[in-house]
Each structure stands twice: as C-alpha cells, then as structure tokens.
Scaffold this active site. Structure first.
Site, PDB file in Angstrom:
ATOM      1  N   HIS A  26       0.847  -1.355  -0.248  1.00 57.99           N
ATOM      2  CA  HIS A  26      -0.064   0.432   0.013  1.00 57.99           C
ATOM      3  C   HIS A  26       1.492   1.101   0.120  1.00 57.99           C
ATOM      4  CE1 HIS A  26      -3.061  -2.262   2.318  1.00 57.99           C
ATOM      5  NE2 HIS A  26      -3.832  -2.628   1.035  1.00 57.99           N
ATOM      6  N   LYS A  75     -15.179  -6.697   4.809  1.00 52.81           N
ATOM      7  CA  LYS A  75     -14.782  -8.188   5.105  1.00 52.81           C
ATOM      8  C   LYS A  75     -14.216  -7.552   6.479  1.00 52.81           C
ATOM      9  CE  LYS A  75     -11.412  -6.989   2.241  1.00 52.81           C
ATOM     10  NZ  LYS A  75      -9.824  -6.680   2.101  1.00 52.81           N
ATOM     11  N   ARG A 135      -2.424  -5.621  -8.301  1.00 53.57           N
ATOM     12  CA  ARG A 135      -1.305  -6.344  -8.227  1.00 53.57           C
ATOM     13  C   ARG A 135      -1.270  -8.122  -9.622  1.00 53.57           C
ATOM     14  NH1 ARG A 135      -3.266  -8.592  -2.877  1.00 53.57           N
ATOM     15  NH2 ARG A 135      -5.006  -7.931  -4.126  1.00 53.57           N
ATOM     16  N   SER A 180      -2.408  -7.902   3.037  1.00 51.11           N
ATOM     17  CA  SER A 180      -2.612  -8.394   4.301  1.00 51.11           C
ATOM     18  C   SER A 180      -3.699  -9.298   5.311  1.00 51.11           C
ATOM     19  CB  SER A 180      -3.664  -6.980   4.711  1.00 51.11           C
ATOM     20  OG  SER A 180      -4.065  -6.091   4.217  1.00 51.11           O
TER      21      SER A 180
HETATM   22  N1  COA Z   1       0.019  -4.164  -1.835  1.00 46.13           N
HETATM   23  C1  COA Z   1      -0.435  -5.255  -1.389  1.00 46.13           C
HETATM   24  N2  COA Z   1      -1.180  -5.213  -0.629  1.00 46.13           N
HETATM   25  C2  COA Z   1      -2.575  -4.979  -1.197  1.00 46.13           C
HETATM   26  C3  COA Z   1      -2.338  -3.423  -2.418  1.00 46.13           C
HETATM   27  C4  COA Z   1      -0.746  -3.304  -2.160  1.00 46.13           C
HETATM   28  N3  COA Z   1      -0.790  -2.649  -3.560  1.00 46.13           N
HETATM   29  N4  COA Z   1      -3.331  -3.665  -2.635  1.00 46.13           N
HETATM   30  C5  COA Z   1      -4.264  -4.016  -2.413  1.00 46.13           C
HETATM   31  N5  COA Z   1      -3.779  -5.680  -1.232  1.00 46.13           N
HETATM   32  C6  COA Z   1      -4.585  -5.828  -0.486  1.00 46.13           C
HETATM   33  C7  COA Z   1      -4.710  -5.801   0.807  1.00 46.13           C
HETATM   34  O1  COA Z   1      -4.250  -6.076   1.931  1.00 46.13           O
HETATM   35  C8  COA Z   1      -6.369  -6.400   1.096  1.00 46.13           C
HETATM   36  O2  COA Z   1      -5.982  -7.973   0.973  1.00 46.13           O
HETATM   37  P1  COA Z   1      -6.831  -8.880   2.021  1.00 46.13           P
HETATM   38  O3  COA Z   1      -8.064  -8.861   1.447  1.00 46.13           O
HETATM   39  O4  COA Z   1      -5.893  -9.755   2.806  1.00 46.13           O
HETATM   40  O5  COA Z   1      -7.854  -7.895   3.615  1.00 46.13           O
HETATM   41  C9  COA Z   1      -6.555  -6.574  -1.208  1.00 46.13           C
HETATM   42  O6  COA Z   1      -5.806  -6.288  -1.548  1.00 46.13           O
HETATM   43  C10 COA Z   1      -7.617  -5.492  -1.296  1.00 46.13           C
HETATM   44  O7  COA Z   1      -8.125  -4.518   0.487  1.00 46.13           O
HETATM   45  P2  COA Z   1      -7.686  -3.119  -0.425  1.00 46.13           P
HETATM   46  O8  COA Z   1      -7.358  -3.304  -1.956  1.00 46.13           O
HETATM   47  O9  COA Z   1      -7.562  -2.350   0.400  1.00 46.13           O
HETATM   48  O10 COA Z   1      -9.346  -3.190  -0.798  1.00 46.13           O
HETATM   49  P3  COA Z   1     -10.638  -3.174   0.301  1.00 46.13           P
HETATM   50  O11 COA Z   1     -10.747  -4.792  -0.739  1.00 46.13           O
HETATM   51  O12 COA Z   1      -9.654  -3.746   1.232  1.00 46.13           O
HETATM   52  O13 COA Z   1     -11.439  -2.292  -0.347  1.00 46.13           O
HETATM   53  C11 COA Z   1     -13.050  -0.498  -0.777  1.00 46.13           C
HETATM   54  C12 COA Z   1     -12.212  -2.175  -0.854  1.00 46.13           C
HETATM   55  C13 COA Z   1     -13.017  -0.443   1.078  1.00 46.13           C
HETATM   56  C14 COA Z   1     -12.777   0.421  -1.179  1.00 46.13           C
HETATM   57  C15 COA Z   1     -14.281  -1.127  -1.499  1.00 46.13           C
HETATM   58  O14 COA Z   1     -14.936  -2.308  -0.978  1.00 46.13           O
HETATM   59  C16 COA Z   1     -15.348  -0.111  -1.764  1.00 46.13           C
HETATM   60  O15 COA Z   1     -15.012   1.166  -2.521  1.00 46.13           O
HETATM   61  N6  COA Z   1     -16.668  -0.269  -0.206  1.00 46.13           N
HETATM   62  C17 COA Z   1     -17.209   0.795   0.018  1.00 46.13           C
HETATM   63  C18 COA Z   1     -18.313   0.472  -0.610  1.00 46.13           C
HETATM   64  C19 COA Z   1     -19.086   1.048  -1.700  1.00 46.13           C
HETATM   65  O16 COA Z   1     -18.615   1.625  -2.233  1.00 46.13           O
HETATM   66  N7  COA Z   1     -19.604  -0.360  -2.318  1.00 46.13           N
HETATM   67  C20 COA Z   1     -19.529   0.003  -3.969  1.00 46.13           C
HETATM   68  C21 COA Z   1     -18.095  -0.450  -4.758  1.00 46.13           C
HETATM   69  S1  COA Z   1     -18.787  -0.511  -6.511  1.00 46.13           S
END
Ligand code: COA
Length: 164
Positions: free
Chosen positions: A17, A42, A91, A129
């Site tokens: 991140h 989640k 990724r 994560s």
């Molecule tokens: N390097 C390493 N890991 C990464 C990364 C990077 N650059 N980018 C993402 N990840 C990992 C995260 O650690 C996470 O791992 P995990 O699933 O094991 O916890 C996974 O990839 C995905 O996480 P992230 O990219 O942080 O996204 P998220 O799924 O946690 O968050 C939101 C997604 C919150 C942005 C999305 O769900 C959202 O917008 N929610 C709000 C509600 C909404 O508007 N919904 C409609 C959307 S259309």
C-alpha cells in the site's frame, strides 16, 4: 491542486500500500487515504481505531498525505469530499477483475468519478494483508512486508489474541 482518494480496509497497511501512496504522490499533489469504517465488507483483525492509528503513525505528519475514513458508498464519500479521482493498486489479473467491476459500478453511480490504477511493484505484487497476518500468526518474519510500527502492533495483537 490534484487530489486522489486511496480507499481500502488497511487491515493492516502493508509496504505494498505504501508503495502505491509514494508513487501516487509523483502524480497527485495530495493523496487522501480513506479507511473504510464498517466491517460489512470483510471481518477485520484490527478495530477501526487501530487501523486508523497505524495509518497515522505510518505517515506521521506527511504534508501531502491526509488520513481520513468513510462509511457507506465510496462515491458518496467522494462527493462530500469534492474529489473525483480514486487511486487503486493492481497486483494480479484477479485484482483486475475485481477492480473492473468496482470501477464500472462506481461510474454507473457517479459519472464524474475516474479511477487511476498503478501496478503494484515487483516484490509487493504477491502481498495481501491476509497473507501477512497468516505469516505473522505462524511466527514468520514480516519485516519486509509491513512498516516497523505495524509489525510491532501485529505481533502484539496476535499475542493478545492467543492469551485471551
Ligand atoms: N500491496 C499489497 N496488498 C494490497 C495492495 C498493494 N498495493 N493493494 C491491495 N492489497 C491487498 C489488501 O491488503 C487486501 O488484502 P486482504 O483481502 O487480504 O485484506 C486486498 O488486497 C484488497 O484490499 P484493498 O485493495 O485495500 O481493498 P479492500 O477490498 O480492502 O477495499 C474498498 C475495497 C473499501 C475500496 C471497496 O470495498 C469500497 O469502496 N467499499 C465501499 C462501499 C462501496 O462503495 N461499494 C461499492 C463499490 S462499487
């Protein structure tokens, strides 16, 4: 001034991140890291307050990074914030599928919103994560995967959980 919102769960923030934020700062004047509050999306290991505290201690008082939070739809938060750009890291091909759906859904909800993607760099492309939490829980060294402050908290959290 160009601003992008970098949203996520950050449970916890990883060096992957961090890599996206640092490179994002080469493109945008300000990056707003927006941590999602609820656990609807989640189940998290860290509470919302803990995730926010780790984000704050990772970035300190970085002049061009703002730490914020949101609940509900991301597009509603963007509207309140008056920001129209989302920054996301990709990724893998699987990430692309997920991001593809999210980007198009967000644009259906709010036509002015654009998502900018960055490919997560080499070493961080395999991190998540969940994977890091699993490695730490099994006694592995995560020092090359998370910032030092996060590593400390992760070890403590897992220790507390074991002793609970
Ligand atoms: N390097 C390493 N890991 C990464 C990364 C990077 N650059 N980018 C993402 N990840 C990992 C995260 O650690 C996470 O791992 P995990 O699933 O094991 O916890 C996974 O990839 C995905 O996480 P992230 O990219 O942080 O996204 P998220 O799924 O946690 O968050 C939101 C997604 C919150 C942005 C999305 O769900 C959202 O917008 N929610 C709000 C509600 C909404 O508007 N919904 C409609 C959307 S259309």
């Amino acid at each position: 001034m160009s601003i992008a919102v970098y949203p996520g769960t950050f449970d916890p923030i990883t060096l992957g991140h961090l890599n996206i934020v640092e490179r994002g700062l080469n493109v945008f004047d300000t990056i707003v890291i927006a941590c999602i509050k609820g656990e609807l999306h989640k189940k998290t290991l860290f509470s919302f307050d803990e995730r926010m505290q780790m984000l704050k201690s990772t970035f300190g008082k970085h002049k061009r990074v703002e730490i914020d939070s949101f609940d509900g739809l991301l597009v509603h938060y963007l509207k309140r914030k008056k920001v129209t750009t989302i920054l996301r890291g990709i990724r893998t091909v699987e990430d692309f599928e997920y991001e593809y759906q999210m980007t198009l859904a967000n644009r259906m909800l709010e036509v002015n919103v654009e998502t900018v993607f960055m490919l997560t760099e080499g070493n961080f492309g395999h991190l998540s994560s969940s994977l890091i939490k699993e490695i730490a829980a099994l006694g592995g060294d995560v020092s090359k995967m998370v910032p030092a402050n996060v590593q400390k908290q992760l070890i403590q959290k897992l220790r507390d959980q074991r002793n609970a």
